[in-house]
Design a protein around this motif. Structure first.
Motif, short mmCIF file in Angstrom:
data_model
loop_
_atom_site.label_atom_id
_atom_site.label_comp_id
_atom_site.label_asym_id
_atom_site.label_seq_id
_atom_site.Cartn_x
_atom_site.Cartn_y
_atom_site.Cartn_z
N GLU A 81 0.85 -1.19 0.00
CA GLU A 81 0.00 0.00 0.00
C GLU A 81 0.89 1.24 0.00
N ALA A 82 0.38 2.33 -0.53
CA ALA A 82 1.13 3.58 -0.54
C ALA A 82 0.17 4.76 -0.51
N MET A 83 0.59 5.81 0.19
CA MET A 83 -0.21 7.03 0.25
C MET A 83 -0.18 7.78 -1.07
N THR A 84 -1.23 8.52 -1.33
CA THR A 84 -1.22 9.48 -2.42
C THR A 84 -0.44 10.71 -1.96
N ALA A 85 -0.10 11.58 -2.90
CA ALA A 85 0.62 12.80 -2.55
C ALA A 85 -0.18 13.65 -1.57
N GLU A 86 -1.49 13.71 -1.74
CA GLU A 86 -2.34 14.49 -0.84
C GLU A 86 -2.37 13.88 0.55
N GLU A 87 -2.45 12.55 0.61
CA GLU A 87 -2.46 11.87 1.91
C GLU A 87 -1.15 12.08 2.64
N ARG A 88 -0.04 12.06 1.92
CA ARG A 88 1.26 12.31 2.54
C ARG A 88 1.29 13.70 3.18
N GLN A 89 0.81 14.68 2.44
CA GLN A 89 0.83 16.05 2.93
C GLN A 89 -0.02 16.21 4.19
N ASN A 90 -1.20 15.60 4.21
CA ASN A 90 -2.10 15.72 5.35
C ASN A 90 -1.56 14.99 6.58
N SER A 91 -1.01 13.79 6.38
CA SER A 91 -0.53 13.00 7.52
C SER A 91 0.78 13.54 8.08
N PHE A 92 1.51 14.26 7.29
CA PHE A 92 2.79 14.82 7.70
C PHE A 92 2.64 15.76 8.90
N ASP A 93 1.48 16.37 9.03
CA ASP A 93 1.26 17.38 10.08
C ASP A 93 1.42 16.80 11.47
N THR A 94 0.96 15.58 11.70
CA THR A 94 1.06 14.97 13.04
C THR A 94 2.52 14.83 13.45
N MET A 95 3.34 14.30 12.54
CA MET A 95 4.77 14.16 12.83
C MET A 95 5.41 15.52 13.04
N MET A 96 5.02 16.51 12.24
CA MET A 96 5.62 17.83 12.37
C MET A 96 5.31 18.45 13.73
N ARG A 97 4.09 18.32 14.18
CA ARG A 97 3.73 18.88 15.49
C ARG A 97 4.54 18.19 16.58
#
Length: 246
Positions: free
Chosen positions: A218-234
């Motif tokens: 399975e792999a994320m779409t580019a949009e999913e990557r961008q949205n999920s990245f926020d949790t790690m960034m915080r």
């Protein structure tokens, strides 16, 4: 902090400085996006080889963000120069990773307590046997405290830093062997960062967002990557904020 640059890869732009704590994604354009989205009043301190670096504040404390490129040799160069020539105390790698465990799902956050590797980078330290690279306990504790505060539940354990992105067919069973050994995920830089930090007597931590699975493919779409990245960034920013205040 600002100082005269004698480094090969970082040259401070006039009037700029580097914070004591630096967040490092692989992609310099991602560093730019992070600075613009999360930091207050970010200023570009480096653009040598387009490896962009920015310093700003996060909730009133100075934090820098800079790209580190791809692979252990690349992060080894940038982290060494930040630690030794610009007096950085702590580096937090933030990036994507491929899951090696069925319970480590797309979008989950992984924090690398230790990092195994097929790289010979650690051989330069001359220890008999294997130099096992691990995270800074101070950063790991700050990260876990931040995770509790943010109600984030990362997977914490060992990851695998690979010198190869593409493997020949002869090594097709490597993901399964890593899974059997309990590795949470695979990426390409954390072992090099941990070796460098220990060699420089500094602090390091690596955390990741799971973008794909080597088990299910399975792999994320580019949009999913961008949205999920926020949790790690915080999580990374709150960790950096804590360490910056020490």
């Amino acid at each position: 902090m600002g100082k005269e640059s004698i480094s090969a890869s970082i040259a401070l732009n006039e009037g700029t400085s580097i914070a004591k704590v630096v967040l490092m994604p692989g992609d310099p354009l991602r560093a730019k996006r992070i600075a613009e989205k999360y930091l207050e009043n970010p200023v570009c301190f480096n653009n040598v080889r387009n490896m962009l670096g920015y310093t700003g504040t996060y909730n009133g404390r100075e934090v820098s963000v800079m790209g580190h490129g791809m692979g252990i040799p690349s992060i080894g160069i940038y982290s060494t120069e930040l630690y030794e020539q610009f007096d950085v105390d702590a580096i937090i790698r933030i990036g994507s990773t491929g899951s090696l465990q069925p319970n480590v799902k797309l979008g989950d956050v992984v924090v690398a307590m230790g990092s195994s590797s097929n790289s010979s980078y650690g051989d330069i330290y001359g220890l008999p046997g294997t130099f096992a690279p691990v995270a800074s306990y101070e950063l790991l504790k700050a990260c876990m405290d931040a995770a509790e505060k943010l109600d984030v539940h990362p997977h914490v354990g060992q990851v695998y830093s690979s010198d190869q992105f593409y493997y020949p067919k002869a090594n097709a069973d490597l993901p399964q062997r890593l899974t059997d050994l309990g590795m949470l995920a695979v990426e390409m830089e954390s072992a090099g960062l941990y070796w460098t930090a220990q060699g420089c007597h500094k602090k390091a931590l690596a955390m990741f967002t799971v973008s794909d699975s080597l088990l299910t493919h399975e792999a994320m779409t580019a949009e999913e990557r961008q949205n999920s990245f926020d949790t790690m960034m915080r999580l990374g920013l709150e960790t950096a904020w804590t360490v910056a205040g020490e």
